[in-house]
Structures are given as structure tokens and as C-alpha cells.
Design a protein around this motif. Structure first.
Motif, short mmCIF file in Angstrom:
data_model
loop_
_atom_site.label_atom_id
_atom_site.label_comp_id
_atom_site.label_asym_id
_atom_site.label_seq_id
_atom_site.Cartn_x
_atom_site.Cartn_y
_atom_site.Cartn_z
N UNK A 352 1.10 -1.36 -0.03
CA UNK A 352 -0.29 0.53 -0.23
C UNK A 352 0.86 0.87 -0.31
N UNK A 353 1.03 1.94 -1.41
CA UNK A 353 1.10 3.32 -1.32
C UNK A 353 0.33 4.55 -0.37
N UNK A 354 0.32 5.16 0.99
CA UNK A 354 -0.46 5.50 1.19
C UNK A 354 -0.11 7.34 1.48
N UNK A 355 -0.22 8.58 0.70
CA UNK A 355 0.36 9.35 0.86
C UNK A 355 -0.52 10.95 0.89
N UNK A 356 0.16 11.87 2.00
CA UNK A 356 -0.29 12.86 2.34
C UNK A 356 -0.13 14.30 2.20
N UNK A 357 -0.67 15.03 1.99
CA UNK A 357 0.04 16.31 1.35
C UNK A 357 -0.31 17.39 2.13
N UNK A 358 -0.50 18.70 2.54
CA UNK A 358 -0.89 19.55 2.71
C UNK A 358 0.24 21.14 3.46
N UNK A 359 -0.54 21.76 3.38
CA UNK A 359 0.46 23.23 2.89
C UNK A 359 1.19 23.78 4.12
N UNK A 360 2.30 24.04 3.25
CA UNK A 360 3.05 24.70 4.75
C UNK A 360 2.67 25.90 5.56
#
Length: 530
Positions: A352-360
Motif C-alpha cells: 500500500x502506498x498512502x500519500x498525504x500532502x498539506x500546505x506549509x
């Protein structure tokens, strides 16, 4: 546009409408400053304080419910609002006590953006809600005092406001990109407050406007609290579930992955995506993490998420009760610097590849992502659950037992797979595929000699079966005899020379044998099986 009478225009009652004029000047100054700072696009509006549901309820920036009223998309948008605001606001300010009028504007601004937030988390700006509040208050107040003498309030008539309100609402509902929920919030505020407004008179205090603002704050707080909920998103096919803020929605990422975002297109954008990579063998999370880092997060190079600035990892960790590899990075995307957090979780023949992104730029989002990570769970996939059900319903049939054992092994439960596979072999001894599956399950549990025995029996029942031949290769690899494994593999290749997977495995084994260094000893770990 409005029947406001002669004194509303010439001065008369109440003097100059200083609050309305000051508000108009502020609106013009804000938009001029916004235009001088660069193109007035969505990112610019968000940067200057537009109402954005995710940033209000997830990043805690509730002040946007106020600042959004002072921003406009363009000069036409601002001009239309000013045209009605100056006329209706001036009339209302002259009619009632100035503190009441100022409190109405404040309450209307909060109610407008709270109504918009309650309906949608989309980016919204404009003083339209203040306009609707003034028109609504004029409508009610004019009707209440229509019978008074001219000097006491007859100058104000609400009859002309009603068609204006109806025209404005019709234009809003038939236009694209209009925040009708915000308009209704402002209008309802004006109608409600207009029922309590009175003409100017001596001896007025601050209790009424303070109470009005307090009520608006309570309503806004309730809307924010209602929109701050979470839900659990579940992929039944692969047995993974993650909590998401209520406002997040599914979207296409162009790569066939399950993807969700907070809806912002650039500045402030946060995302989560899940992908299941089939590797055909017991998965190696570290290998997939290194591949992702080398292919996607090359320092200084542009990638799907933006230009990579910094990478940390992979680092062993735990996620949802399972072993995982973690990669952290910082990338420069269209909305500015973005934090990236990726997990690679092996589960049988999948990773499983689980990717999170959020603004600095919005550090409060780190707490949002932390909650998603902490509460992420892995459950039983639908295929495995269905295989269990079929095996329970028909316990004496080899097919359901074989299917259950195969699913258990593929989902990383080889210990559990041995029993149903052994039962399936007992019920159908000549079925070669079942014996091959049993051999693989035994190898994956470390029971090498039992697995080799099962592989040899599979070869007896299927001497030319490539699966049985491959099981023999696995046996020799498990014993550490790479040369013997290559002989078995060459035999399998003669049976099926066009099998690309066997051809790749043969190349890999030859490379191992030809590599410099001491020869492999029996029992030493070998390369990945074909």
C-alpha cells in the motif's frame, strides 16, 4: 432602485451616512491594494482572507468569516455591490441609530459567510450579504413605519424594496458562481433585525447592538462546529479505511488512485491518496519506498507534487498496527511549499502506498494529517471475506478451500493458508495448482522441507506444469542452492519459453551466479523467487 424618499438622498434626518461612506472607501481601498499586489485569482483571494471552508474549519482561521466580506473578484463585482450598498445603506443609516446600523453590518457579514460555509466550503468573497441585509432591513422597517407622518418616518417606504429583493434573488439563482446561500444569510439577518430597528431617538445605549453581534457570533460558531465533523472513508476491496474531514471529497488524480482533497485548487490545498501496488511476491515496503524516492522525489527536479526541495527517509515505522516505511519530503508546488508524507505498507503480494500532502503556509494542517495517520486502519479485504464465507458454506468441497487458502496467502497470512490448502489437497489430490499453492504457503512460513516435499509431489502430478516446476525453483532457493535453482528454472523455460516472468527470473539468477564473491552456501538467503 429603492423608494427611499427625498430626505434619504438630500440629508435631512440623521445627517451624513458616515458608516456607509467609510465602508465604501474601505472596500475600494482593499480591492485596489489587492489588484496592485498581482493578479486577482483564487490564490490571491485566499491569501488575502477569502472564506474557504477547509481553512476555516480545519486550519482554525475563523477570522475569514469577517475578512471575506471586504474582498471582491473584480471591479464589476465591487461596483455592483457599492451601487446598492451606498443607496440602501445610506437610507438605513439615516433612519436608525448609527450603532444599530453598524451592528447590523457586522452581524450580516458573519451571517453571510456562515450561511455560505454551511452550504459549501468553496472560496467565497464579496459584500453582497451586507447589501441584502440593508435591503431586507429597509423592507421590514419601511413597512413598520409607513403610517407615520413624514417627519417621523414616512420618508422611508419598504414597498420599493420587495421587487428589488426578488430581482436580486432571481439573478443569483439563475447565474453561475453566485453564492446564494451567503445572500440568503444576509437577507434573513436584515429581515430579522429590521423587525427591531427603530428611528433615531435620544437616550440609546449599546445593549442592543452588542446583543446583535453576540447572537451573530453564536450562529457562526454553531455553523463552524457543525462543519468541523469527520467521516470514515473505507475501501472495502483492499481493506483500508481512513478518517477524513467532512468537507473532503473524492477526486480523479489521473493515475487511477483513490484520491481526496480539501477542494482548494492551489494555495492551501491538502490531499490524501491511496494506491495498492501488486508485486506478485511477499511485498517489500522498503524497496517500494526507495523506488518512489528515486523516481518521484529527486531533489531539485519537478515531480507530480512539485519541485522537490528536501527528502528524509525511508524510515521503518508502524502504521495501523502494521510494519511500514515512511518518507517525508518538502516540495514546491503551485500553491507554495507543501509537506509530503508517504507510507509504504507491505501486505502479502501487495504494497500500500498512502500519500498525504498539506500546505506549509498553514501549519495547523499538520494536526489534521496526524489524526488521519493515527486513526488509519487495515481491515479484511472483501475478496478474503467472501472466500471465508464460501468455505464455511461448503466445507467439504475442495474449490472453496483452495480459494480461501490462496487468498489468505496472497494477503500475507500464509500460516492461516496452510490448513485450508492442505484440506483442498486431501479432497482433490491430483489438483496441481493446489499443491503449488500449499508449497508457496509453507515456504513463506519458513517450513522449507515441508514446502519442498509439497513441491516434489506437485511435480509428480504435473511433470510439465510450469507452476510445479517453479515450486521446485522456490525449493532450491529456500535451501540456498542457486545453481540448482537455475537448472530447475531452465527446465521450466524449456516448457514455456515465452513466459516473460520466467525469462526475467533466469536473467536475475544468472547475474547472482556470475557476481564476484564467495559461492552461496546451502541455507543462505537467495534472491527473490521468480
Amino acid at each position: 432602485m429603492l423608494s427611499i424618499g427625498q430626505s434619504a438622498v438630500t440629508g435631512g434626518l440623521g445627517g451624513w451616512p458616515w458608516v456607509t461612506l467609510a465602508l465604501a472607501v474601505v472596500l475600494v481601498a482593499v480591492h485596489a491594494s489587492l489588484g496592485l499586489a498581482g493578479p486577482v485569482d483564487v490564490d490571491a483571494l485566499v491569501r488575502w482572507g477569502a472564506k474557504s471552508g477547509p481553512l476555516v474549519v480545519e486550519a482554525g482561521q475563523t477570522w475569514r468569516l469577517v475578512t471575506a466580506n471586504f474582498l471582491h473578484r473584480d471591479w464589476l463585482h465591487l461596483g455592483l455591490n457599492l451601487l446598492v450598498l451606498v443607496a440602501a445603506g445610506a437610507a438605513l443609516e439615516r433612519a436608525c441609530w448609527r450603532w444599530d446600523y453598524a451592528a447590523l453590518l457586522g452581524a450580516a457579514g458573519l451571517a453571510t459567510m456562515a450561511g455560505s460555509l454551511g452550504w459549501s466550503g468553496a472560496v467565497s468573497v464579496g459584500a453582497s450579504g451586507l447589501v441584502y441585509a440593508c435591503v431586507g432591513a429597509l423592507l421590514v422597517m419601511g413597512r413598520r413605519y409607513r403610517g407615520r407622518p413624514r417627519g417621523k418616518g414616512r420618508w422611508l417606504s419598504g414597498d420599493g424594496a420587495l421587487p428589488t429583493v426578488l430581482v436580486f434573488l432571481w439573478m443569483g439563482w439563475t447565474s453561475v458562481g453566485v453564492d446564494n446561500a451567503g445572500h440568503l444569510g444576509g437577507l434573513l439577518t436584515g429581515l430579522l433585525v429590521g423587525a427591531f430597528l427603530e428611528p433615531r431617538g435620544p437616550g440609546r445605549g449599546l445593549a442592543r447592538p452588542a446583543g446583535l453581534l453576540l447572537a451573530a457570533l453564536v450562529v457562526a460558531a454553531l455553523v463552524v462546529a457543525e462543519r468541523s465533523g469527520w467521516r470514515r472513508e473505507q475501501d472495502d476491496g483492499f481493506g483500508v479505511s481512513v478518517p477524513l474531514p467532512e468537507g473532503w471529497r473524492s477526486e480523479e488524480d489521473g493515475q487511477g488512485r483513490r484520491a481526496f482533497s480539501n477542494g482548494l485548487p492551489g494555495l492551501g490545498r491538502a490531499t490524501f491518496s491511496a494506491e495498492v501496488i501488486e508485486v506478485g511476491e511477499p511485498g517489500d515496503g522498503a524497496a517500494q519506498a526507495r523506488h518512489f524516492q528515486e523516481e518521484t522525489l529527486v531533489p531539485g527536479a519537478p515531480g507530480p507534487e512539485g519541485r522537490t526541495l528536501k527528502v528524509v527517509g525511508p524510515v521503518p515505522t508502524r502504521l495501523g498496527g502494521r510494519d511500514a516505511q515512511r518518507v517525508k519530503a518538502e516540495v514546491e508546488g503551485p500553491g507554495g511549499a507543501t509537506h509530503l508524507l508517504a507510507f509504504f505498507v507491505p501486505r502479502g503480494e501487495w504494497v500500500y502506498r498512502l500519500l498525504f500532502t498539506w500546505p506549509a503556509a498553514y501549519p495547523a494542517y499538520e494536526a489534521v494529517v496526524d489524526r488521519m495517520v493515527v486513526e488509519l486502519r487495515f481491515g479484511e479485504p472483501a475478496l478474503l471475506r467472501q472466500a471465508r464465507a464460501r468455505a464455511l458454506l461448503v466445507p467439504g468441497a475442495p474449490g472453496p478451500q483452495r480459494a480461501l487458502g490462496g487468498e489468505l496467502r496472497r494477503w500475507g497470512l500464509p500460516e492461516e493458508a496452510v490448513s485450508p490448502l492442505a484440506d483442498a489437497v486431501r479432497l482433490a489430490p491430483s489438483h496441481v495448482e493446489t499443491r503449488v499453492e500449499l508449497a508457496r504457503a509453507l515456504f513463506e512460513t519458513g517450513r522449507v522441507e515441508e514446502g519442498c516435499h509439497a513441491a516434489a509431489e506437485a511435480r509428480v502430478y504435473g511433470p510439465s506444469d510450469t507452476g510445479a516446476l517453479e515450486a521446485g525453483v522456490r525449493c532450491e532457493l529456500a535451501r540456498g542452492d542457486v545453481a540448482r535453482a537455475l537448472e530447475q528454472l531452465e527446465e521450466a523455460r524449456r516448457v514455456d519459453p515465452r513466459d516473460a516472468r520466467l525469462r526475467a527470473a533466469e536473467v536475475a539468477l544468472r547475474a547472482v551466479l556470475e557476481a564476484p564473491g564467495p559461492p552461496r552456501q546451502q541455507g543462505a538467503p537467495g534472491p527473490g523467487a521468480p
